[in-house]
Design an enzyme around this catalytic site. Structure first.
Site, mmCIF file in Angstrom:
data_model
loop_
_atom_site.group_PDB
_atom_site.id
_atom_site.type_symbol
_atom_site.label_atom_id
_atom_site.label_comp_id
_atom_site.label_asym_id
_atom_site.label_seq_id
_atom_site.Cartn_x
_atom_site.Cartn_y
_atom_site.Cartn_z
ATOM 1 N N LYS A 201 0.997 -1.156 0.104
ATOM 2 C CA LYS A 201 0.110 0.300 -0.048
ATOM 3 C C LYS A 201 0.937 1.233 0.174
ATOM 4 O O LYS A 201 0.601 2.395 -0.641
ATOM 5 C CB LYS A 201 -0.873 0.098 1.039
ATOM 6 C CG LYS A 201 -2.303 -0.602 0.863
ATOM 7 C CD LYS A 201 -2.412 -2.066 0.765
ATOM 8 C CE LYS A 201 -2.228 -2.614 -0.567
ATOM 9 N NZ LYS A 201 -2.234 -4.193 -0.470
ATOM 10 N N GLY B 147 0.771 -18.052 10.560
ATOM 11 C CA GLY B 147 0.493 -17.524 9.081
ATOM 12 C C GLY B 147 0.757 -18.459 8.039
ATOM 13 O O GLY B 147 0.560 -19.431 8.095
ATOM 14 N N SER B 148 1.400 -17.910 6.889
ATOM 15 C CA SER B 148 1.540 -18.532 5.495
ATOM 16 C C SER B 148 2.755 -18.121 5.073
ATOM 17 O O SER B 148 3.434 -17.034 5.327
ATOM 18 C CB SER B 148 0.393 -18.308 4.802
ATOM 19 O OG SER B 148 0.129 -16.849 4.429
ATOM 20 N N VAL C 293 0.333 -22.199 -16.809
ATOM 21 C CA VAL C 293 1.897 -22.142 -16.961
ATOM 22 C C VAL C 293 2.553 -23.640 -16.599
ATOM 23 O O VAL C 293 1.949 -24.206 -16.022
ATOM 24 C CB VAL C 293 2.345 -21.286 -15.905
ATOM 25 C CG1 VAL C 293 3.835 -21.507 -15.712
ATOM 26 C CG2 VAL C 293 2.028 -19.745 -16.041
ATOM 27 N N ASP D 20 -3.816 -17.113 8.906
ATOM 28 C CA ASP D 20 -3.706 -18.095 7.889
ATOM 29 C C ASP D 20 -3.291 -19.645 8.058
ATOM 30 O O ASP D 20 -3.497 -20.445 7.254
ATOM 31 C CB ASP D 20 -2.485 -17.362 6.878
ATOM 32 C CG ASP D 20 -2.972 -16.316 6.033
ATOM 33 O OD1 ASP D 20 -4.096 -15.649 6.449
ATOM 34 O OD2 ASP D 20 -2.017 -15.645 5.596
ATOM 35 N N HIS E 97 -7.279 -9.158 8.313
ATOM 36 C CA HIS E 97 -8.440 -8.623 9.175
ATOM 37 C C HIS E 97 -9.102 -9.800 9.976
ATOM 38 O O HIS E 97 -9.548 -9.646 10.953
ATOM 39 C CB HIS E 97 -9.277 -7.430 8.754
ATOM 40 C CG HIS E 97 -9.655 -7.650 7.193
ATOM 41 N ND1 HIS E 97 -8.789 -7.567 5.990
ATOM 42 C CD2 HIS E 97 -10.796 -8.138 6.627
ATOM 43 C CE1 HIS E 97 -9.496 -7.755 5.095
ATOM 44 N NE2 HIS E 97 -10.609 -7.958 5.439
ATOM 45 N N HIS F 268 -22.825 15.227 1.589
ATOM 46 C CA HIS F 268 -22.600 15.823 0.250
ATOM 47 C C HIS F 268 -21.366 16.713 0.299
ATOM 48 O O HIS F 268 -21.506 17.610 0.995
ATOM 49 C CB HIS F 268 -23.642 16.208 -0.433
ATOM 50 C CG HIS F 268 -23.665 16.879 -1.645
ATOM 51 N ND1 HIS F 268 -23.454 15.859 -2.954
ATOM 52 C CD2 HIS F 268 -23.387 17.795 -2.255
ATOM 53 C CE1 HIS F 268 -23.201 16.439 -4.135
ATOM 54 N NE2 HIS F 268 -23.280 17.774 -3.850
#
Ligand code: NAD
Length: 463
Positions: A53, A141-142, A234, A307, A316, A439
């Site tokens: 990000k 995790g992963s 592939v 994960d 999240h 607005h």
């Protein structure tokens, strides 16, 4: 082995699942140990969400500078300083890692630097000592998945981990996998001037997305110069004369995409290596740790999240599971709630969704109504010069309950928060449409999509 302190909870893995769980456990008064072999923050902070990000922001600045003249701002032709861009990305990451270290100190959480191993449900080994603990949370995790094709160990074939450490911009990049990681990097590096070719096995890119949005984004990406091959599997990577060559099968036969660099982005696998799970008897679900809705494994007192349990592999979701697991470990009884998980893809433009897609509603046989509102009809989007895309809303026929919202357009990843709340609380299109939205703001597009479920959106004729 030296035995040290005793803990109420020991968490193995300091990513957005583990460190969030550690903070919650500390808030609940527990004595907490957090075991992490690398830097705190896990994949998300060090090799995933945050660094990408930071780069996506740099690309946004570049695009604004390139188009400045359209806004009546004169700048000389902008150029990319890739090293500086990567330095800023590292600074952002380092600041956030320091922030988490500070939070650990503030919460009196003992952080052990090293690989943790489960010795028993009440003992965790780390760097030559054994921690005695009442409960354990596994949050390891992963890692990037691999595919069994030849050539992936050639120099220049990289994973999403490696590509974030480049010091020079590649001239050309073939991306294997048109999923979330593949398309986010395609968007970033494509905007920086790298020639991008995406090779995706399935008939469409971004497989979990609403089909219409994925199709529309596909067209936008192509118009940005990203070459996308779908239904293209592939077979291997080989060293050609001047470049690497990715060989893939299509309906028309074999094809070859040459590139200076190849990114393999074909999913992620749960990481449980060296954790001692087989020895202790933790039940696995293929590569993932099996956990129930309370995040309990088969061993009493041992929980698993994120994960590593292989469910929805999002930071999240891991954080939510971290909170739920430690609360359960400390005597509460809470279920993980996956009823409204927002999915966010930080491409240009962004894509975000929550709840059911149109196809899912159809497949489940739920009577539903689809409404849409284009960003071209949003005053705010027009002022921003980012008026591509749409909000698509799926509501239950009759009740008007919001079942799903899918957004392709500016700040889609922020806009999805209101939709997530709507789906989770079971609010109706009428609730959204009758809520006064400020607005001129982008969230008005969500309100207008809700209005289109009822008597019609104000700023557009029926879509
Ligand atoms: P993914 O599953 O989203 O996409 C992998 C793609 O590779 C699939 O489309 C698959 O069909 C394709 N593929 C597999 N084998 C192939 C082959 N031989 N040839 C061509 N294509 C092939 O996985 P990912 O993009 O690697 O992301 C991994 C995980 O990380 C996901 O769970 C994702 O949600 C998560 N993630 C999320 C975000 C975010 O929320 N913004 C960002 C990055 C990653």
């Amino acid at each position: 082995m030296a035995e040290t302190k005793e803990y109420d909870i020991t968490i193995i893995g300091g990513g957005p699942g583990g460190y969030v769980g550690a903070i919650r456990a500390s808030q609940l008064g527990a004595r907490v140990a957090l075991v992490e072999k690398d830097r705190l923050g896990g994949t998300c902070l060090n090799r995933g969400c945050i660094p990408t990000k930071a780069l996506a922001k740099a690309v946004e600045v570049l695009a604004e500078a390139k188009h400045a003249a359209e806004y009546g701002v004169k700048v000389s032709s902008p150029t990319v300083d890739f090293r500086k861009m990567m330095e800023r990305k590292n600074t952002v990451v380092n600041n956030l890692v320091s922030g988490i270290e500070g939070l650990m100190k503030a919460g009196a959480i003992d952080v052990y630097k090293g690989a943790g191993r489960l010795v028993s449900p009440a003992r965790v080994a780390v760097v030559g000592q054994e921690l005695k603990t009442k409960k354990v949370v596994l949050a390891t995790g992963s890692v990037p998945a691999r595919i069994p094709v030849p050539g992936l160990d050639l120099p220049g074939v990289v994973t999403s981990d490696d590509i974030l450490n480049l010091t020079e911009l590649p001239k050309s990049l073939v991306i294997i996998g048109g999923g979330v990681i593949g398309m986010e990097f395609a968007s970033i590096f494509g905007a920086l001037g790298t020639k991008i070719t995406v090779v995706e096995m399935l008939p469409a890119i971004l497989p979990p997305c609403d089909e219409e949005l994925a199709r529309r984004y596909h067209q936008m990406a192509r118009s940005q110069g990203i070459d996308i091959n779908v239904s293209a599997k592939v077979k291997g990577v080989r060293q050609g004369q001047d470049s690497l060559e990715v060989v893939f099968d299509t309906a028309k036969g074999e094809s070859v995409a040459p590139a200076q660099m190849v990114l393999v982005a074909v999913g992620r696998s749960p990481y449980t290596e060296g954790l001692g799970l087989a020895e202790v008897g933790v039940t696995m679900n293929r590569r993932a740790i099996a956990a129930n809705e309370h995040l309990e494994t088969n061993l009493p007192g041992v929980y698993a999240i994120g994960d590593a349990i292989g469910g929805i592999m999002l930071a999240h979701v891991a954080s939510h599971e971290g909170e739920v697991a430690v609360e359960n470990a400390l005597g509460r009884r809470r279920k993980a709630d996956y009823s409204a998980v927002p999915g966010c893809i930080f491409t240009n433009p962004e894509i975000a969704d929550v709840g059911l897609s149109e196809k899912e509603a159809k497949d489940k046989g739920i009577p539903h109504k689809v409404s849409k509102f284009p960003f071209s009809a949003s005053g705010r989007a027009q002022t921003m010069g980012e008026a591509q895309g749409l909000v698509k809303m799926i509501c239950e026929e009759g009740s008007g309950k919001v079942l799903g919202v899918h957004i392709l357009g500016p700040r889609a990843t922020d806009l999805i928060a209101e939709a997530a709340l709507a789906v989770r609380l079971g609010v109706t299109a009428k609730d959204l449409a009758h809520t006064i939205h400020a607005h001129p703001t982008l969230p008005e597009t969500v309100m207008e999509a809700a209005m289109a479920q009822l008597d019609g959106a104000i700023h557009v004729r029926r879509m």
